[in-house]
Structures are given as structure tokens and as C-alpha cells.
Design an enzyme around this catalytic site. Structure first.
Site, PDB file in Angstrom:
ATOM      1  N   GLU A  67     -61.827  89.058 -15.327  1.00 38.79           N
ATOM      2  CA  GLU A  67     -60.430  89.203 -16.199  1.00 38.79           C
ATOM      3  C   GLU A  67     -60.584  88.419 -17.379  1.00 38.79           C
ATOM      4  O   GLU A  67     -61.338  87.580 -17.669  1.00 38.79           O
ATOM      5  CB  GLU A  67     -59.579  87.922 -15.181  1.00 38.79           C
ATOM      6  CG  GLU A  67     -59.288  88.709 -14.211  1.00 38.79           C
ATOM      7  CD  GLU A  67     -58.398  87.599 -12.974  1.00 38.79           C
ATOM      8  OE1 GLU A  67     -58.631  87.694 -11.819  1.00 38.79           O
ATOM      9  OE2 GLU A  67     -57.456  87.244 -13.543  1.00 38.79           O
TER      10      GLU A  67
ATOM     11  N   CYS B 158     -58.912  84.118 -23.575  1.00 45.82           N
ATOM     12  CA  CYS B 158     -59.510  83.480 -22.765  1.00 45.82           C
ATOM     13  C   CYS B 158     -60.552  84.511 -21.813  1.00 45.82           C
ATOM     14  O   CYS B 158     -60.022  85.594 -21.257  1.00 45.82           O
ATOM     15  CB  CYS B 158     -58.769  82.816 -21.606  1.00 45.82           C
ATOM     16  SG  CYS B 158     -59.402  82.379 -20.219  1.00 45.82           S
TER      17      CYS B 158
ATOM     18  N   CYS C  48     -67.740  82.605  -9.281  1.00 40.92           N
ATOM     19  CA  CYS C  48     -68.333  81.285  -9.755  1.00 40.92           C
ATOM     20  C   CYS C  48     -69.198  80.755  -8.882  1.00 40.92           C
ATOM     21  O   CYS C  48     -68.807  80.632  -7.426  1.00 40.92           O
ATOM     22  CB  CYS C  48     -67.453  80.656 -10.498  1.00 40.92           C
ATOM     23  SG  CYS C  48     -68.140  79.112 -11.177  1.00 40.92           S
TER      24      CYS C  48
ATOM     25  N   CYS D 239     -65.160  75.071  -7.365  1.00 41.19           N
ATOM     26  CA  CYS D 239     -63.983  73.993  -7.169  1.00 41.19           C
ATOM     27  C   CYS D 239     -62.941  74.638  -6.298  1.00 41.19           C
ATOM     28  O   CYS D 239     -62.351  75.710  -6.300  1.00 41.19           O
ATOM     29  CB  CYS D 239     -63.320  73.830  -8.731  1.00 41.19           C
ATOM     30  SG  CYS D 239     -64.732  73.462  -9.802  1.00 41.19           S
TER      31      CYS D 239
ATOM     32  N   CYS E  59     -59.736  76.526  -7.550  1.00 42.70           N
ATOM     33  CA  CYS E  59     -59.936  77.408  -8.401  1.00 42.70           C
ATOM     34  C   CYS E  59     -59.953  78.994  -7.654  1.00 42.70           C
ATOM     35  O   CYS E  59     -60.722  79.096  -6.812  1.00 42.70           O
ATOM     36  CB  CYS E  59     -60.758  77.305  -9.387  1.00 42.70           C
ATOM     37  SG  CYS E  59     -61.495  78.639 -10.237  1.00 42.70           S
TER      38      CYS E  59
ATOM     39  N   LEU F  56     -62.564  67.860 -16.385  1.00 42.21           N
ATOM     40  CA  LEU F  56     -62.716  66.566 -15.689  1.00 42.21           C
ATOM     41  C   LEU F  56     -62.317  66.435 -14.377  1.00 42.21           C
ATOM     42  O   LEU F  56     -62.682  65.976 -13.333  1.00 42.21           O
ATOM     43  CB  LEU F  56     -62.294  65.305 -16.791  1.00 42.21           C
ATOM     44  CG  LEU F  56     -62.646  64.114 -16.436  1.00 42.21           C
ATOM     45  CD1 LEU F  56     -64.175  63.743 -16.299  1.00 42.21           C
ATOM     46  CD2 LEU F  56     -61.994  63.077 -17.333  1.00 42.21           C
TER      47      LEU F  56
ATOM     48  N   CYS G 206     -57.011  83.312 -14.963  1.00 41.78           N
ATOM     49  CA  CYS G 206     -58.294  84.059 -14.515  1.00 41.78           C
ATOM     50  C   CYS G 206     -58.789  83.916 -13.263  1.00 41.78           C
ATOM     51  O   CYS G 206     -58.752  82.714 -12.623  1.00 41.78           O
ATOM     52  CB  CYS G 206     -59.259  83.631 -15.438  1.00 41.78           C
ATOM     53  SG  CYS G 206     -59.214  84.286 -17.146  1.00 41.78           S
TER      54      CYS G 206
HETATM   55  N1  SAH Z   1     -65.927  77.068 -15.103  1.00 41.54           N
HETATM   56  C1  SAH Z   1     -65.532  76.751 -16.402  1.00 41.54           C
HETATM   57  C2  SAH Z   1     -64.661  77.428 -17.308  1.00 41.54           C
HETATM   58  C3  SAH Z   1     -63.639  78.374 -16.400  1.00 41.54           C
HETATM   59  S1  SAH Z   1     -62.361  77.529 -15.258  1.00 41.54           S
HETATM   60  C4  SAH Z   1     -64.819  75.323 -16.146  1.00 41.54           C
HETATM   61  O1  SAH Z   1     -64.327  74.915 -14.972  1.00 41.54           O
HETATM   62  O2  SAH Z   1     -64.297  74.576 -17.129  1.00 41.54           O
HETATM   63  C5  SAH Z   1     -61.161  77.309 -16.835  1.00 41.54           C
HETATM   64  C6  SAH Z   1     -60.200  76.215 -16.314  1.00 41.54           C
HETATM   65  O3  SAH Z   1     -59.284  76.561 -15.612  1.00 41.54           O
HETATM   66  C7  SAH Z   1     -60.715  74.735 -15.789  1.00 41.54           C
HETATM   67  O4  SAH Z   1     -60.517  73.622 -16.697  1.00 41.54           O
HETATM   68  C8  SAH Z   1     -60.194  74.816 -14.381  1.00 41.54           C
HETATM   69  O5  SAH Z   1     -60.233  73.617 -13.988  1.00 41.54           O
HETATM   70  C9  SAH Z   1     -58.642  75.343 -14.839  1.00 41.54           C
HETATM   71  N2  SAH Z   1     -58.056  75.802 -13.236  1.00 41.54           N
HETATM   72  C10 SAH Z   1     -58.836  76.742 -12.383  1.00 41.54           C
HETATM   73  N3  SAH Z   1     -57.944  76.808 -11.482  1.00 41.54           N
HETATM   74  C11 SAH Z   1     -56.763  76.265 -11.673  1.00 41.54           C
HETATM   75  C12 SAH Z   1     -55.419  75.902 -11.014  1.00 41.54           C
HETATM   76  N4  SAH Z   1     -55.266  76.605  -9.868  1.00 41.54           N
HETATM   77  N5  SAH Z   1     -54.598  75.340 -11.737  1.00 41.54           N
HETATM   78  C13 SAH Z   1     -54.852  74.986 -13.083  1.00 41.54           C
HETATM   79  N6  SAH Z   1     -56.030  75.055 -13.736  1.00 41.54           N
HETATM   80  C14 SAH Z   1     -57.028  75.672 -12.982  1.00 41.54           C
HETATM   81 FE1  SF4 Z   2     -66.108  77.843 -11.489  1.00 41.73          FE
HETATM   82 FE2  SF4 Z   2     -63.410  77.576 -11.232  1.00 41.73          FE
HETATM   83 FE3  SF4 Z   2     -64.659  75.496 -10.910  1.00 41.73          FE
HETATM   84 FE4  SF4 Z   2     -64.354  76.500 -13.498  1.00 41.73          FE
HETATM   85  S1  SF4 Z   2     -62.841  75.841 -12.256  1.00 41.73           S
HETATM   86  S2  SF4 Z   2     -66.481  75.623 -12.436  1.00 41.73           S
HETATM   87  S3  SF4 Z   2     -64.630  78.743 -12.645  1.00 41.73           S
HETATM   88  S4  SF4 Z   2     -64.863  77.465  -9.518  1.00 41.73           S
END
Ligand code: SAH
Ligand code: SF4
Length: 404
Positions: free
Chosen positions: A108, A127, A134, A138, A141, A240, A358
Site C-alpha cells: 500500500e 507514505c 513485516c 508489532c 499494526c 517509540l 498502511c
Molecule cells: N516499520 C516502520 C515504518 C512503518 S509503520 C515503523 O514501525 O516505524 C509506520 C507507523 O505507523 C509507525 O509509527 C507505527 O507505529 C504506526 N502504526 C502502526 N499501526 C498503527 C495503528 N493501529 N494505529 C496507529 N499507528 C499505527
Molecule cells: Fe512493522 Fe508495523 Fe511494527 Fe512498523 S509498526 S515495525 S510496519 S509491525
């Protein structure tokens, strides 16, 4: 031709082995031409066409002889990304695009339009994704939930930008910013991401200023250090989410490999070397990482740093037991940071679009997991976060494939 048994899924298409032209270095193109006894000035003609918004195939480049156009099409792909779906939200200010790659993988990108405000000129920020899925995992996510499929090639990263630039040009607009905040962990696909950034930044190719390119990471320390060593002033965003290791072990599983102190030390060095403020992203999850204790820990961690915190209410993602923090709690969190002199912005609406857009379309397309698996996952998260909130470090290993 063999027929598939009823109900069997069609096999995934094979990945196209031809490199995408937008990922080919100008010198490599000159070498390719030289191997065919063709003059180097053709590389400049080809390059100019690749970065123009009104050219969509080698065959459109009529300044080139037909034999060269055919040769190029046999060796390279003009485009590596196919648009399959675009979804508008925010009254048209946000456009989420779902792209299919040659092997059927889906990624995406999200184009966000920010109208002019006061002295601030209008901005159009894209973006982009750096991986399909990934490995970091996390739990809040949508991409993390999908797991890892594969690294994107350089051209597959750059072509998301070429597509958006083309769309904007049709409306008389220009792309102003690119952020690596889509699917994937950019610093775990660092060689390709750096090659893509180079193509985007090079005045002879896409030509976007380094300051307008942001790389977001969940904290791959060796990757941050390589980015810093490069020199140009790219903006670094660090996801963070928690200033306490026990909690961050759960929210960002690679914290078990590179804990907070190491991540923040690398981010500080980046700020010192580039003069650019680091931004720290924190997804606010109700009752998990939004407590007063967490706010105080973050305030102490970042006190005196050249940094800025973005507080983003968690966008709901299926299969987690969690929801966004309520607005009053986020205000109180920001106030504690402010008392310590740490500036913070609450990204109420667009932040949700940026952070969570995304991965969600791709997750929808991947289909629903079995209810039993969802229930197990929720129960595990409830259990893990309860341990973390008592300050117990995770005994689980860092996710597989995370070795920077
Ligand atoms: N992997 C990298 C970049 C892609 S994720 C990273 O984690 O920084 C981009 C951002 O989207 C990250 O800050 C992540 O924490 C945030 N994100 C992911 N899922 C989310 C959610 N459900 N609600 C709000 N922010 C989210
Ligand atoms: Fe991967 Fe999503 Fe964690 Fe970013 S926030 S590192 S895309 S799992």
C-alpha cells in the site's frame, strides 16, 4: 494445459526477473548500452523519459530507435507496480492505494493532501511501503499481523512515488514529501531503501530534497547508524511507543534485540550529526502505554533532546484486545511531556490515516484468520501486556529475521 482441481487456488505468478528501470543506476545503464555498442548519451535520454510524468512505457520514448526501445523492454520493466484499488477518505484529502507487484504481492501507499495554512504552503505527502508484510510483528499494526512476505526491490519502492507524482501532475500539483511509513521496516531492507532514497533525492532523477524524505524505523540500531553515516539530512522518525523496556518488548518486539537506551542513543547521534530534529512516534493504546507513569518515563527519557513526539491514537486493528486512548488521557500525556520541555503534537485525525492506513487494505485482502487463532492471539496479548505492566521483561526471543 493442466486444469486445477475445483476449489484449488491458482498458483501465484512468478516474479518478473527483469529489474525495474527506475532502480537502475545511471552508470549501470551506460554500461548496459556500452555492452551493445550504443552511445552513453542514450542513457540521458532514457533517464529523462523515466522521470517524466507523461511517459508510461519504453514505447512512448519516440526519441529512441525502435530497436533500442525493444531491447530496453526485454531487459527492464518500465513500471513494477500495478494500481489495483484507490480508496478516498477524509473528504478526499487522503488517498490509499493498493498496488500489486509482479508476483502478486500486495503493498500500500497513502497520498495525503494538506491544504495551505497561514504561512505554510500546501503539501502533498506520500507514505510508501518498503516490504510486503513485516517481520517485526508489532501487535497493534495491521502489517505486523500479516507477517513477512518479502523485501521490495528498489524500483518497487520508487515506482510507488512515480505513480503518485503522475496522479498529482494530472491535477497540476507536485509531490512535496515522501515518508517511509507504509508497510514494512525500511531499515531491515536497507540496501534497497538507500538506493531508492538516492534515486528520489538525485537532482538528475526524481529530485526531491533530502529534508523532504522521512525514514521511519521501529528501532533497528545498525540501520540508524548507517543512515547517519550517509550524511544527507534525511528526517529520522523512531517508533517509540513506550519508554519502559518491559512494555516496549511487547509493543515493538525487536526491542528485545535493541533496547530503548540503544535506540535513543543512535537517534541522538543522528540529530547531532545532521542537525535535524528526530521525531518519535507513539501510538496511544488505552490503558496500555498511556498512563502517567509512561508519560513521566518518556519525559525523562527525552528531556533536553533535539526531538519531537507525535502522539497518535491507535487506529483500531482487528485481532487485538486494544483500542485508542481517550482524548483527555492523550492531553494529560502531552502536558507531562510539555512540563519537561519535550514538545509533542497530537495527531488526532490525519495521524490515524498516516499511521494505520498502511497494511489495512492488504490485511483485508488477505482474508480473515480462523476465530480460534484470533482468540488465542488476544489472550496472549492480554497476558503479555499484564506481565509488562508489572515491569517484567519478555523472555521471548526477538522476532526471526531481525538481525540488522
Ligand atoms: N516499520 C516502520 C515504518 C512503518 S509503520 C515503523 O514501525 O516505524 C509506520 C507507523 O505507523 C509507525 O509509527 C507505527 O507505529 C504506526 N502504526 C502502526 N499501526 C498503527 C495503528 N493501529 N494505529 C496507529 N499507528 C499505527
Ligand atoms: Fe512493522 Fe508495523 Fe511494527 Fe512498523 S509498526 S515495525 S510496519 S509491525
Amino acid at each position: 494445459m493442466a486444469t486445477l482441481p475445483a476449489g484449488a487456488a491458482a498458483p501465484a505468478p512468478l516474479r518478473d526477473a527483469r529489474p525495474g528501470i527506475s532502480g537502475v543506476l545511471p552508470d549501470d545503464l551506460v554500461a548496459w548500452l556500452a555492452a551493445r555498442d550504443l552511445p552513453p548519451y542514450r542513457a540521458r535520454q532514457i533517464g529523462d523519459a523515466v522521470w517524466r510524468d507523461d511517459v508510461v512505457a519504453f514505447d512512448d520514448v519516440r526519441t529512441l530507435p525502435a530497436s533500442l526501445r525493444d531491447g530496453l523492454a526485454a531487459a527492464f520493466r518500465f513500471d513494477t507496480v500495478e494500481d489495483t484499488e484507490t480508496r478516498l477518505s477524509d473528504g478526499g484529502l487522503t488517498e490509499k492505494g493498493l498496488h500489486r507487484l509482479s508476483d502478486g504481492a500486495l503493498v500500500e501507499s497513502v497520498l495525503m493532501h494538506y491544504p495551505a495554512r497561514g504561512a505554510q504552503r500546501e503539501r502533498h505527502t506520500l507514505c510508501i511501503s518498503s516490504q510486503a508484510g513485516c517481520a517485526v510483528g508489532c501487535p497493534f499494526c495491521a502489517t505486523g499481523e500479516l507477517g513477512f512476505t518479502r523485501d521490495l526491490e528498489t524500483a518497487e519502492i520508487v515506482d510507488q512515488v512515480r505513480h503518485a507524482a503522475r496522479r498529482l501532475t494530472r491535477d497540476g500539483k507536485r509531490l512535496t514529501n515522501v515518508v517511509f511509513m507504509g508497510m514494512g521496516e525500511p531499515l531491515l531492507n536497507l540496501d534497497r531503501v538507500l538506493a531508492a532514497v538516492d534515486a528520489l533525492n538525485d537532482p538528475d532523477r526524481f529530485g526531491l530534497g533530502a529534508r523532504h524524505i522521512t525514514v521511519s524505523t521501529s528501532g533497528v540500531v545498525p540501520g540508524i547508524r548507517r543512515l547517519t553515516a550517509l550524511g544527507p539530512q534525511f528526517t529520522l522518525a523512531v517508533s517509540l511507543h513506550a519508554a519502559r523496556d518491559a512494555l516496549r518488548d511487547v509493543l515493538v518486539p525487536l526491542n528485545r534485540r535493541w533496547p530503548i537506551a540503544e535506540v535513543v542513543a543512535a537517534a541522538r547521534d543522528h540529530a547531532a550529526a545532521t542537525g535535524r530534529r528526530v521525531s518519535y512516534e507513539t501510538t496511544m493504546i488505552g490503558g496500555i502505554n498511556d498512563t502517567e507513569t509512561d508519560a513521566r518515563a518518556m519525559a525523562e527519557l527525552l528531556r533536553g533532546d533535539h526531538a519531537h513526539v507525535n502522539l497518535i491514537p491507535m487506529n483500531p486493528v482487528a485481532h487485538t484486545p486494544w483500542t485508542a486512548s481517550d482524548p483527555a488521557t492523550i492531553d494529560a500525556f502531552a502536558a507531562i511531556l510539555a512540563e519537561a520541555g519535550v514538545t509533542a503534537t497530537i495527531r488526532r485525525n490525519r495521524g490515524q490515516e498516516i499511521g494505520a492506513a498502511c497494511g489495512q487494505l492488504a490485511a483485508e485482502r488477505a482474508g480473515e484468520p480462523a476465530p480460534a487463532a484470533v482468540a488465542r492471539r488476544r489472550a496472549r496479548l492480554v497476558d503479555e501486556s499484564a506481565h509488562a505492566l508489572r515491569g517484567e521483561r519478555s523472555r521471548e526471543p526477538a522476532p526471526a529475521g531481525v538481525d540488522g
